[in-house]
Structures are given as C-alpha cells and as structure tokens.
Scaffold this active site. Structure first.
Site, short mmCIF file in Angstrom:
data_model
loop_
_atom_site.label_atom_id
_atom_site.label_comp_id
_atom_site.label_asym_id
_atom_site.label_seq_id
_atom_site.Cartn_x
_atom_site.Cartn_y
_atom_site.Cartn_z
N ASP A 29 0.84 -1.19 0.00
CA ASP A 29 0.00 0.00 0.00
C ASP A 29 0.88 1.25 0.00
OD1 ASP A 29 -3.23 0.47 0.99
OD2 ASP A 29 -1.85 2.18 1.10
N ASN A 83 -12.74 -3.49 2.88
CA ASN A 83 -13.66 -2.37 3.05
C ASN A 83 -14.67 -2.41 1.91
OD1 ASN A 83 -12.31 -1.27 5.33
ND2 ASN A 83 -10.79 -0.32 3.99
N GLN A 90 -14.32 2.50 1.63
CA GLN A 90 -13.72 1.98 0.39
C GLN A 90 -13.47 3.14 -0.56
OE1 GLN A 90 -16.10 -0.89 -1.79
NE2 GLN A 90 -14.44 -1.32 -3.25
N SER A 91 -12.21 3.23 -1.06
CA SER A 91 -11.87 4.36 -1.93
C SER A 91 -11.50 3.91 -3.35
CB SER A 91 -10.71 5.15 -1.32
OG SER A 91 -9.57 4.34 -1.19
N HIS A 96 -10.51 -5.57 -3.21
CA HIS A 96 -9.16 -5.81 -2.68
C HIS A 96 -9.24 -6.07 -1.19
CE1 HIS A 96 -10.03 -1.51 -2.42
NE2 HIS A 96 -9.27 -1.49 -1.34
N HIS A 98 -6.94 -5.89 2.38
CA HIS A 98 -5.75 -5.34 3.04
C HIS A 98 -5.17 -6.44 3.94
CE1 HIS A 98 -6.85 -0.95 2.38
NE2 HIS A 98 -8.01 -1.54 2.15
P1 5GP Z 1 -9.73 1.18 0.33
O1 5GP Z 1 -9.78 2.51 1.03
O2 5GP Z 1 -10.47 1.20 -0.98
O3 5GP Z 1 -10.13 0.01 1.21
O4 5GP Z 1 -8.20 0.92 0.03
C1 5GP Z 1 -7.53 1.51 -1.04
C2 5GP Z 1 -6.07 1.51 -0.68
O5 5GP Z 1 -5.34 1.77 -1.86
C3 5GP Z 1 -5.66 2.58 0.33
O6 5GP Z 1 -5.12 1.97 1.49
C4 5GP Z 1 -4.64 3.43 -0.42
O7 5GP Z 1 -3.57 3.87 0.38
C5 5GP Z 1 -4.19 2.49 -1.53
N1 5GP Z 1 -3.75 3.17 -2.74
C6 5GP Z 1 -4.40 4.16 -3.39
N2 5GP Z 1 -3.71 4.55 -4.49
C7 5GP Z 1 -2.61 3.76 -4.54
C8 5GP Z 1 -1.51 3.68 -5.46
O8 5GP Z 1 -1.41 4.39 -6.46
N3 5GP Z 1 -0.54 2.76 -5.16
C9 5GP Z 1 -0.61 1.93 -4.07
N4 5GP Z 1 0.39 1.07 -3.90
N5 5GP Z 1 -1.64 1.98 -3.21
C10 5GP Z 1 -2.63 2.89 -3.43
#
Ligand code: 5GP
Length: 110
Positions: A29, A83, A90-91, A96, A98
C-alpha cells in the site's frame, strides 16, 4: 476504463508488487497503516465484495493472504480486511483485501 489497480497490474502505474499468480496480484500500500500493509487484488475487476460472484478469481484472495503472510514473517498474527462501500471507507472500486501486520493491531477497528 481500467481501474487504478488494473493499471498497477499492467505496469502502467508503478508499485511494489510482492506476489502474483493466475488469480490475484498483491503490492504494498502506498500509505501503509502498519509495518506490513499489502493489498491483495483479483485480476478480474469487480467493484467490491458486494459484487462477488459465486466462483472465480476472487475466491483466491484468502489463499494468497495466508501465503504472503508466511513470506512476510507474520507468525505473531495479522489481519485481513475488506472495506465494502462508503461506510467502510472503500476508496478504490476494484475488490481488494488489506493484509496488515508487523505490530499489535487494536480491536475493534475505528
Ligand atoms: P480502500 O480505502 O479502498 O479500502 O483501500 C484503497 C487503498 O489503496 C488505500 O489503502 C490506499 O492507500 C491504496 N492506494 C491508493 N492509491 C494507490 C496507489 O497508487 N498505489 C498503491 N500502492 N496503493 C494505493
């Protein structure tokens, strides 16, 4: 339009890819929340857990999590988190998990 994570899979966006097989890929991440913070992503894009089909690549996330955790030396324990949706923060809309470890993890999460 490919998701951010598919662009990482296709090497269009750089990332520290630590694992890849025919079903999933995994990379560190960019904003780690623990000493080990790895995202495990099915090759086949689906938006999130709410879109999970009954079979397919997505079912292999947990197998990969176990294997990567062993490789990362997380014998003291680790956590696997998915998430789903806005309430969970979730972003990225490409399913995915973690994998978090390398320190004591508080429970319950915030
Ligand atoms: P979510 O918030 O959807 O559960 O997790 C998305 C994750 O993707 C976040 O922890 C964020 O730090 C990671 N992330 C977002 N953009 C990038 C990127 O360009 N490269 C990497 N390695 N991780 C990313």
């Amino acid at each position: 339009m490919a998701t951010l994570f598919t662009k990482i899979l296709n090497r269009e966006i750089p990332a520290d890819i630590v694992y890849e097989d025919e079903h999933v890929f995994a990379f560190r991440d960019i904003d780690p929340k623990a000493p080990v913070h790895i995202l495990i992503v099915p090759r086949h894009e689906i938006g999130g857990l709410a879109d999970l089909p009954e079979s397919g690549d997505h079912q292999h996330i947990l197998n990969a999590a176990k294997l990567i955790a062993e490789r990362e030396g997380l014998e003291n324990g680790y956590r696997v988190v998915i998430n789903q949706g806005p309430d969970a923060g979730q972003s990225v809309n490409h399913l995915h998990a973690h994998l978090l470890g390398g320190r004591k993890l508080a429970w319950p999460p915030g």
